[in-house]
Scaffold this motif. Sequence first.
Motif, mmCIF file in Angstrom:
data_model
loop_
_atom_site.group_PDB
_atom_site.id
_atom_site.type_symbol
_atom_site.label_atom_id
_atom_site.label_comp_id
_atom_site.label_asym_id
_atom_site.label_seq_id
_atom_site.Cartn_x
_atom_site.Cartn_y
_atom_site.Cartn_z
ATOM 1 N N GLU A 70 -7.580 -55.387 -73.289
ATOM 2 C CA GLU A 70 -6.912 -55.237 -74.601
ATOM 3 C C GLU A 70 -7.538 -55.963 -75.560
ATOM 4 O O GLU A 70 -7.530 -55.664 -76.451
ATOM 5 N N ILE A 71 -7.667 -57.233 -75.072
ATOM 6 C CA ILE A 71 -8.048 -58.410 -75.554
ATOM 7 C C ILE A 71 -9.452 -58.032 -76.302
ATOM 8 O O ILE A 71 -9.801 -58.281 -77.317
ATOM 9 N N VAL A 83 -14.255 -56.377 -79.573
ATOM 10 C CA VAL A 83 -15.227 -55.515 -79.914
ATOM 11 C C VAL A 83 -15.187 -54.944 -81.184
ATOM 12 O O VAL A 83 -16.274 -54.576 -81.944
ATOM 13 N N ASN A 84 -14.015 -54.493 -81.479
ATOM 14 C CA ASN A 84 -13.656 -53.938 -82.884
ATOM 15 C C ASN A 84 -14.260 -55.108 -84.056
ATOM 16 O O ASN A 84 -14.578 -54.661 -85.220
ATOM 17 N N GLY A 85 -14.209 -56.205 -83.667
ATOM 18 C CA GLY A 85 -14.755 -57.247 -84.637
ATOM 19 C C GLY A 85 -16.023 -57.288 -84.676
ATOM 20 O O GLY A 85 -16.730 -58.086 -85.485
ATOM 21 N N PHE A 86 -16.996 -56.856 -83.727
ATOM 22 C CA PHE A 86 -18.499 -57.029 -83.557
ATOM 23 C C PHE A 86 -18.939 -56.342 -84.954
ATOM 24 O O PHE A 86 -18.751 -55.384 -85.462
ATOM 25 N N THR A 87 -20.112 -57.107 -85.347
ATOM 26 C CA THR A 87 -20.978 -56.463 -86.492
ATOM 27 C C THR A 87 -21.894 -55.622 -85.920
ATOM 28 O O THR A 87 -22.595 -55.870 -84.919
ATOM 29 N N VAL A 88 -22.340 -54.805 -87.013
ATOM 30 C CA VAL A 88 -23.617 -53.898 -86.740
ATOM 31 C C VAL A 88 -24.788 -54.312 -87.453
ATOM 32 O O VAL A 88 -24.663 -54.723 -88.752
ATOM 33 N N PRO A 89 -25.888 -54.277 -86.858
ATOM 34 C CA PRO A 89 -26.491 -53.936 -85.468
ATOM 35 C C PRO A 89 -25.619 -54.810 -84.421
ATOM 36 O O PRO A 89 -25.636 -55.962 -84.544
ATOM 37 N N LEU A 97 -18.470 -52.764 -68.625
ATOM 38 C CA LEU A 97 -17.486 -51.664 -68.820
ATOM 39 C C LEU A 97 -17.716 -50.579 -68.352
ATOM 40 O O LEU A 97 -17.025 -49.812 -67.849
ATOM 41 N N ILE A 98 -18.918 -49.898 -68.199
ATOM 42 C CA ILE A 98 -19.391 -48.597 -67.665
ATOM 43 C C ILE A 98 -18.940 -48.859 -66.081
ATOM 44 O O ILE A 98 -18.585 -47.841 -65.596
ATOM 45 N N PRO A 99 -19.319 -49.757 -65.299
ATOM 46 C CA PRO A 99 -19.008 -49.971 -64.051
ATOM 47 C C PRO A 99 -17.487 -49.792 -63.635
ATOM 48 O O PRO A 99 -17.096 -49.550 -62.682
ATOM 49 N N LEU A 100 -16.854 -50.287 -64.581
ATOM 50 C CA LEU A 100 -15.203 -50.194 -64.370
ATOM 51 C C LEU A 100 -14.776 -48.882 -64.282
ATOM 52 O O LEU A 100 -13.694 -48.705 -63.698
ATOM 53 N N HIS A 101 -15.617 -48.055 -64.291
ATOM 54 C CA HIS A 101 -15.153 -46.464 -64.063
ATOM 55 C C HIS A 101 -15.080 -46.432 -62.634
ATOM 56 O O HIS A 101 -14.507 -45.312 -62.118
ATOM 57 N N LYS A 102 -15.587 -46.983 -61.881
ATOM 58 C CA LYS A 102 -15.752 -46.670 -60.194
ATOM 59 C C LYS A 102 -14.833 -47.120 -59.463
ATOM 60 O O LYS A 102 -14.644 -46.781 -58.239
ATOM 61 N N THR A 103 -13.934 -47.996 -60.088
ATOM 62 C CA THR A 103 -12.801 -48.591 -59.110
ATOM 63 C C THR A 103 -11.717 -47.760 -58.611
ATOM 64 O O THR A 103 -11.525 -46.822 -59.541
ATOM 65 N N LYS A 104 -11.121 -47.963 -57.885
ATOM 66 C CA LYS A 104 -9.894 -47.025 -57.246
ATOM 67 C C LYS A 104 -8.560 -47.150 -58.117
ATOM 68 O O LYS A 104 -8.067 -46.078 -58.380
ATOM 69 N N GLY A 105 -8.831 -48.518 -58.857
ATOM 70 C CA GLY A 105 -7.691 -48.656 -59.595
ATOM 71 C C GLY A 105 -7.571 -48.407 -61.127
ATOM 72 O O GLY A 105 -6.933 -48.811 -61.948
ATOM 73 N N ALA A 111 -11.290 -46.884 -72.292
ATOM 74 C CA ALA A 111 -11.926 -46.048 -73.120
ATOM 75 C C ALA A 111 -11.844 -46.392 -74.617
ATOM 76 O O ALA A 111 -12.747 -46.139 -75.220
ATOM 77 N N TYR A 112 -10.754 -47.344 -75.053
ATOM 78 C CA TYR A 112 -10.757 -47.638 -76.458
ATOM 79 C C TYR A 112 -11.965 -48.733 -76.676
ATOM 80 O O TYR A 112 -12.749 -48.596 -77.818
ATOM 81 N N CYS A 113 -12.210 -49.418 -75.612
ATOM 82 C CA CYS A 113 -13.364 -50.465 -75.911
ATOM 83 C C CYS A 113 -14.643 -49.710 -75.843
ATOM 84 O O CYS A 113 -15.715 -49.995 -77.027
ATOM 85 N N ILE A 114 -14.836 -48.712 -75.058
ATOM 86 C CA ILE A 114 -16.007 -47.904 -75.072
ATOM 87 C C ILE A 114 -16.167 -47.166 -76.428
ATOM 88 O O ILE A 114 -17.289 -47.054 -76.951
#
Length: 439
Positions: A212-213, A218-224, A237-245, A254-257
Amino acid sequence: MSNQKTLLEFFEKEKPLVPSSPTSGNEEILSTVSYCTFVFTFTDPSESPAQRDSKRLQLSRLIAMLKSSKKPVHEKVVGPLVSMIKANLFRPLPPPTNPSAISEFLDEEDPISIFSPLWSHLQIVYEILLRLVNSTDFKILRNYMDHSFLLNLLSLFQSEDPRERESLKNVYHKIYSKFVCDRSAMRKSMTDVLLNYVFETEKHSGIADLLEIWGTIVNGFTVPLKEEHKLFLMRVLIPLHKTKGMQVYHRQLAYCISQFVQKEPMLGGVVVRGILRYWPVTNCQKEILLIGELEDLVENLDPDQYRKLALPICTQITKCINSWNSQVAERALYVWNNEQFYKMATTGTVEVLPVIVEGVEKNLKLHWSKSVRQLTESVKVVVEDIDPDLYAKAQMDMKVKESEAHQKDIKRKKTWERIELAASKNQFVNPQRFICVSN
């Protein structure tokens, strides 16, 4: 009794330090801080409930003094105040009450919720810390809140008490906002915690709070986006999809991504392929969450990527449509109501449609759930409208495949029958001979 005596002596000794009519506000704060430095465990039977209540009242008095003061906290008070905060907060956390709880309560929003008996004191200490951070100049704070302090604060996210993690999240994010020169180090420390969770332990109570932090960061990151931020997306972030919990923190993840993809839509392809790589095989609840995440990602994808991603996404959604779990199948069928998903599917019609047709027709023939079959009928109408001729051709091709598979199955059975017959004849002509060995 000696322990009780020591505690009584300590509090009796400290009480006179709190003047009834202080000549200086700072002296009054310092005396109260000194009183609150003593830490109760709430597990030692020799501790007096009256003394615990006395400390709670003194902590309440201290936060009231800090809030009522219109001036920033004086520098000579900051040091003792931070020392008192460290003494109360930085403590050994109890071992997890049930290390396997994460896998037993996957449907719960917060699977591990153990309320700490220390909270009556900790709550006020966190309020004091937040007040101190908000009202004190960064240069003064930085002298007392060094890297070690921030690491100790970060380690408290392992607390099982959700109330403590909520207060900690607010404080840590406020420090991140204020300590501009320490942001990179703070991000690295949080990244290390997440990596340790994903690749080592899969045990941590505060992953959702940390994400959540990260969402606000990430919301404050500048582009590019900087290369280090893209690496964080791909390696953490992407590997966090593989855990049991994953269910516990999926909303924050999902919000971060989604923030990354909204800032740079071309990253959508990397994210989609990563999610498909970690797609669960037997966990239906995770599948439902990931279907929803895929649907949201499609809405933020760069249209130039539709043709490349249409086949892998539609293939996975079709597999989910054929799932024997009716909830998974229904969730996947509802994706066809999404306008962006429909547009994507139509960009690669020649490659995608045969896959979809096969899944739709299979459901209509074989799925056990009546509601799934009814939804599939509705999807069939939508898919057929895309290209009726191609749909009919795909149906014919599917029937040819089924016929060929059936012929192969018959041929295989006949081959095995011949082998079994030959084996039985051979056994009859040449019966087994047993050699008797005499002693």
